[in-house]
Design an enzyme around this catalytic site. Structure first.
Site, mmCIF file in Angstrom:
data_model
loop_
_atom_site.group_PDB
_atom_site.id
_atom_site.type_symbol
_atom_site.label_atom_id
_atom_site.label_comp_id
_atom_site.label_asym_id
_atom_site.label_seq_id
_atom_site.Cartn_x
_atom_site.Cartn_y
_atom_site.Cartn_z
ATOM 1 N N CYS A 1 -3.948 -12.988 -8.986
ATOM 2 C CA CYS A 1 -5.377 -13.241 -8.791
ATOM 3 C C CYS A 1 -5.919 -14.138 -9.891
ATOM 4 O O CYS A 1 -5.621 -13.943 -11.080
ATOM 5 C CB CYS A 1 -6.150 -11.921 -8.771
ATOM 6 S SG CYS A 1 -7.935 -12.115 -8.537
ATOM 7 N N CYS B 1 -8.330 -4.682 -12.172
ATOM 8 C CA CYS B 1 -6.869 -4.558 -12.295
ATOM 9 C C CYS B 1 -6.464 -4.565 -13.766
ATOM 10 O O CYS B 1 -7.050 -5.288 -14.571
ATOM 11 C CB CYS B 1 -6.165 -5.712 -11.575
ATOM 12 S SG CYS B 1 -6.347 -5.678 -9.771
ATOM 13 N N CYS C 1 -10.031 -11.677 -3.456
ATOM 14 C CA CYS C 1 -9.356 -10.545 -4.096
ATOM 15 C C CYS C 1 -8.090 -10.268 -3.303
ATOM 16 O O CYS C 1 -8.165 -9.848 -2.138
ATOM 17 C CB CYS C 1 -10.246 -9.307 -4.130
ATOM 18 S SG CYS C 1 -9.408 -7.839 -4.824
ATOM 19 N N ASP D 1 -5.673 18.939 -1.068
ATOM 20 C CA ASP D 1 -5.920 17.581 -1.556
ATOM 21 C C ASP D 1 -7.332 17.531 -2.132
ATOM 22 O O ASP D 1 -8.257 17.017 -1.504
ATOM 23 C CB ASP D 1 -5.764 16.581 -0.405
ATOM 24 C CG ASP D 1 -5.970 15.136 -0.847
ATOM 25 O OD1 ASP D 1 -5.957 14.876 -2.074
ATOM 26 O OD2 ASP D 1 -6.165 14.275 0.020
ATOM 27 N N CYS E 1 -4.866 12.405 -6.763
ATOM 28 C CA CYS E 1 -4.950 11.071 -7.354
ATOM 29 C C CYS E 1 -5.112 11.146 -8.863
ATOM 30 O O CYS E 1 -5.338 10.128 -9.514
ATOM 31 C CB CYS E 1 -6.110 10.284 -6.736
ATOM 32 S SG CYS E 1 -7.733 11.017 -7.033
ATOM 33 N N GLN F 1 -8.759 7.449 2.396
ATOM 34 C CA GLN F 1 -7.646 6.984 1.571
ATOM 35 C C GLN F 1 -7.731 5.463 1.448
ATOM 36 O O GLN F 1 -8.171 4.763 2.352
ATOM 37 C CB GLN F 1 -6.308 7.401 2.182
ATOM 38 C CG GLN F 1 -6.107 8.906 2.273
ATOM 39 C CD GLN F 1 -6.043 9.583 0.904
ATOM 40 O OE1 GLN F 1 -5.776 8.957 -0.114
ATOM 41 N NE2 GLN F 1 -6.301 10.887 0.886
#
Length: 411
Positions: free
Chosen positions: A62, A71, A147, A343, A369, A248
């Site tokens: 990118c 990122c 992106c 979850d 996560c 998700q």
């Protein structure tokens, strides 16, 4: 003043850690073994230049990388990157006294992320709107032109999102645009919009949204424009997408996680899906088992209920509204099931893990996560007599210091 330092390893946020520094210092966008010039005397130094590059350094995908805060690690080779992601889990479990060897990282392709949160605010010149992601460690928005992580449909909509933001942004604060790619178009949920919009301004905004082809646009939770109900397909079932619903990050990761969960429960006949949301796992599990889906959000449960009414080929799904953080299923209630899947949000499920640890549930599948809270809950389960059978990392948050994981426990 600048100085030259050597990078020893990657830290949890993807920053390079300076060798021998006490207290610890980090330099973003660096790699182990590199000699780099930095300035700043705080915990996080600024990279000035790379004096000696690691052979693991590659070109980022990118053009905004290095300034955009979205990122952290586009500059690392796939091997180094994958090892770092797995190490996030290994380190978190080690801190809880658990020695684990995760399976190979399951990766998702570029251009698959289907949800994003953009920030917008007014520029210095009249009519100028800046839309993008915040810069790393700066109160600056990096204007995005593309992106590579996002679905092409979202990247292509950046000009339209900027035009919409121009209609509703406040003069005093930033605007948030939560964009989700549904099957039938983009759903845009705008928060922190100006609260003094006139009827005429709302009409202009609605017309802008309609011209852009957005399937639905909401302002501060109220519908501004809608040409259809947003729909997402979950395990082959069409599910209506509520406003600001959790989803998700990518479809490939969702499918991979559902397959792992279904394999883990094996031949269980009745499965509890805790923190069920829109039914990411309930709908997959119901292909072969009866499911009880427990969730605190009534809107998510309503969407799941609607979906099951029109679905075919599923075994019964019973939905129950319950705040599992405050009122976990008791050991007595857990006796109704052959397997449990949970979850939870990033905070984990400490109370529910304690109940599971005291039960004799044959199979428990934890999805998270957040490696830190997953490790905490894993420690609770192992202390209760469970054995960790399988631990699989799923990289649905490309280049970010986050990783999903599925942990399978048996008594």
């Amino acid at each position: 003043m600048s100085e030259t330092v050597t990078i020893a390893k990657l830290g949890g946020q993807g920053h390079g850690e300076v060798a021998g520094a006490e207290p610890r210092r980090f330099v973003p966008f660096t790699l182990p073994g590199e000699d780099v010039e930095v300035d700043g005397d705080g915990e996080v130094a600024r990279l000035v230049s790379v004096q000696h590059a690691s052979p693991e350094r590659i070109a980022p995908v990118c053009q905004h990388f290095g300034r955009c805060g979205g990122c952290a690690l586009q500059h690392a080779s796939p091997g180094l990157y994958g090892a770092w992601k797995r190490d996030l889990i290994i380190t978190a479990f080690a801190q809880r006294g658990l020695d684990v060897t995760p399976e190979p990282l399951i990766s998702v392709p570029l251009a698959t992320r289907r949800r994003a949160v953009f920030t917008a605010r007014r520029g210095r010149q009249a009519g100028d709107i800046i839309l993008g992601f915040h810069a790393a460690r700066e109160d600056v928005i990096i204007p995005l032109s593309q992106c590579p992580v996002l679905l092409p449909a979202i990247s292509a909509a950046l000009p339209a999102l900027r035009a919409l933001a121009a209609c509703v942004v406040s003069r005093r604060k930033e605007l948030r645009l939560h964009v989700t790619a549904a099957d039938n178009g983009l759903a845009v949920d705008v928060s922190d919009a100006a609260d003094d919009l006139t009827a005429s301004q709302r009409q202009v905004a609605a017309r802008t949204a309609s011209q852009a082809g957005f399937v639905r646009v909401t302002l501060n939770g109220e519908t501004l424009s809608q040409r259809d109900e947003p729909i997402i397909t979950v395990s082959g079932v069409a599910v209506p997408l509520p406003i600001a619903a959790f989803l998700q990050a990518t479809r490939p990761s969702e499918q991979a996680m559902a397959e792992l969960v279904c394999t883990a429960v094996g031949k269980a006949k009745h499965v509890a899906d805790l923190f069920a949301g829109l039914g990411t796992f309930s709908l997959a599990l119901a292909r072969k088992a009866k499911v009880t889906a427990v969730e605190s959000d009534p809107v998510a449960l309503a969407a799941l209920t609607t979906a099951t009414r029109h679905a075919r080929g599923l075994k019964p799904i019973t939905v129950r509204r319950r705040d599992l953080m405050r009122e976990p299923l008791s050991t007595y209630e857990l006796r109704d099931f052959d397997a449990v899947v949970f979850d939870p949000p990033r905070a984990g499920a400490a109370a529910q893990a304690s109940m599971l640890a005291a039960s004799r549930m044959p199979v428990v599948v934890a999805v998270s996560c957040n490696p830190a809270t997953l490790a905490r809950d894993a420690r609770t389960l192992t202390d209760g007599g469970y054995t960790l059978q399988r631990l699989t990392p799923v990289d649905q948050f490309l280049f970010a210091p986050h990783v999903e994981a599925i942990a399978v426990f048996q008594i």
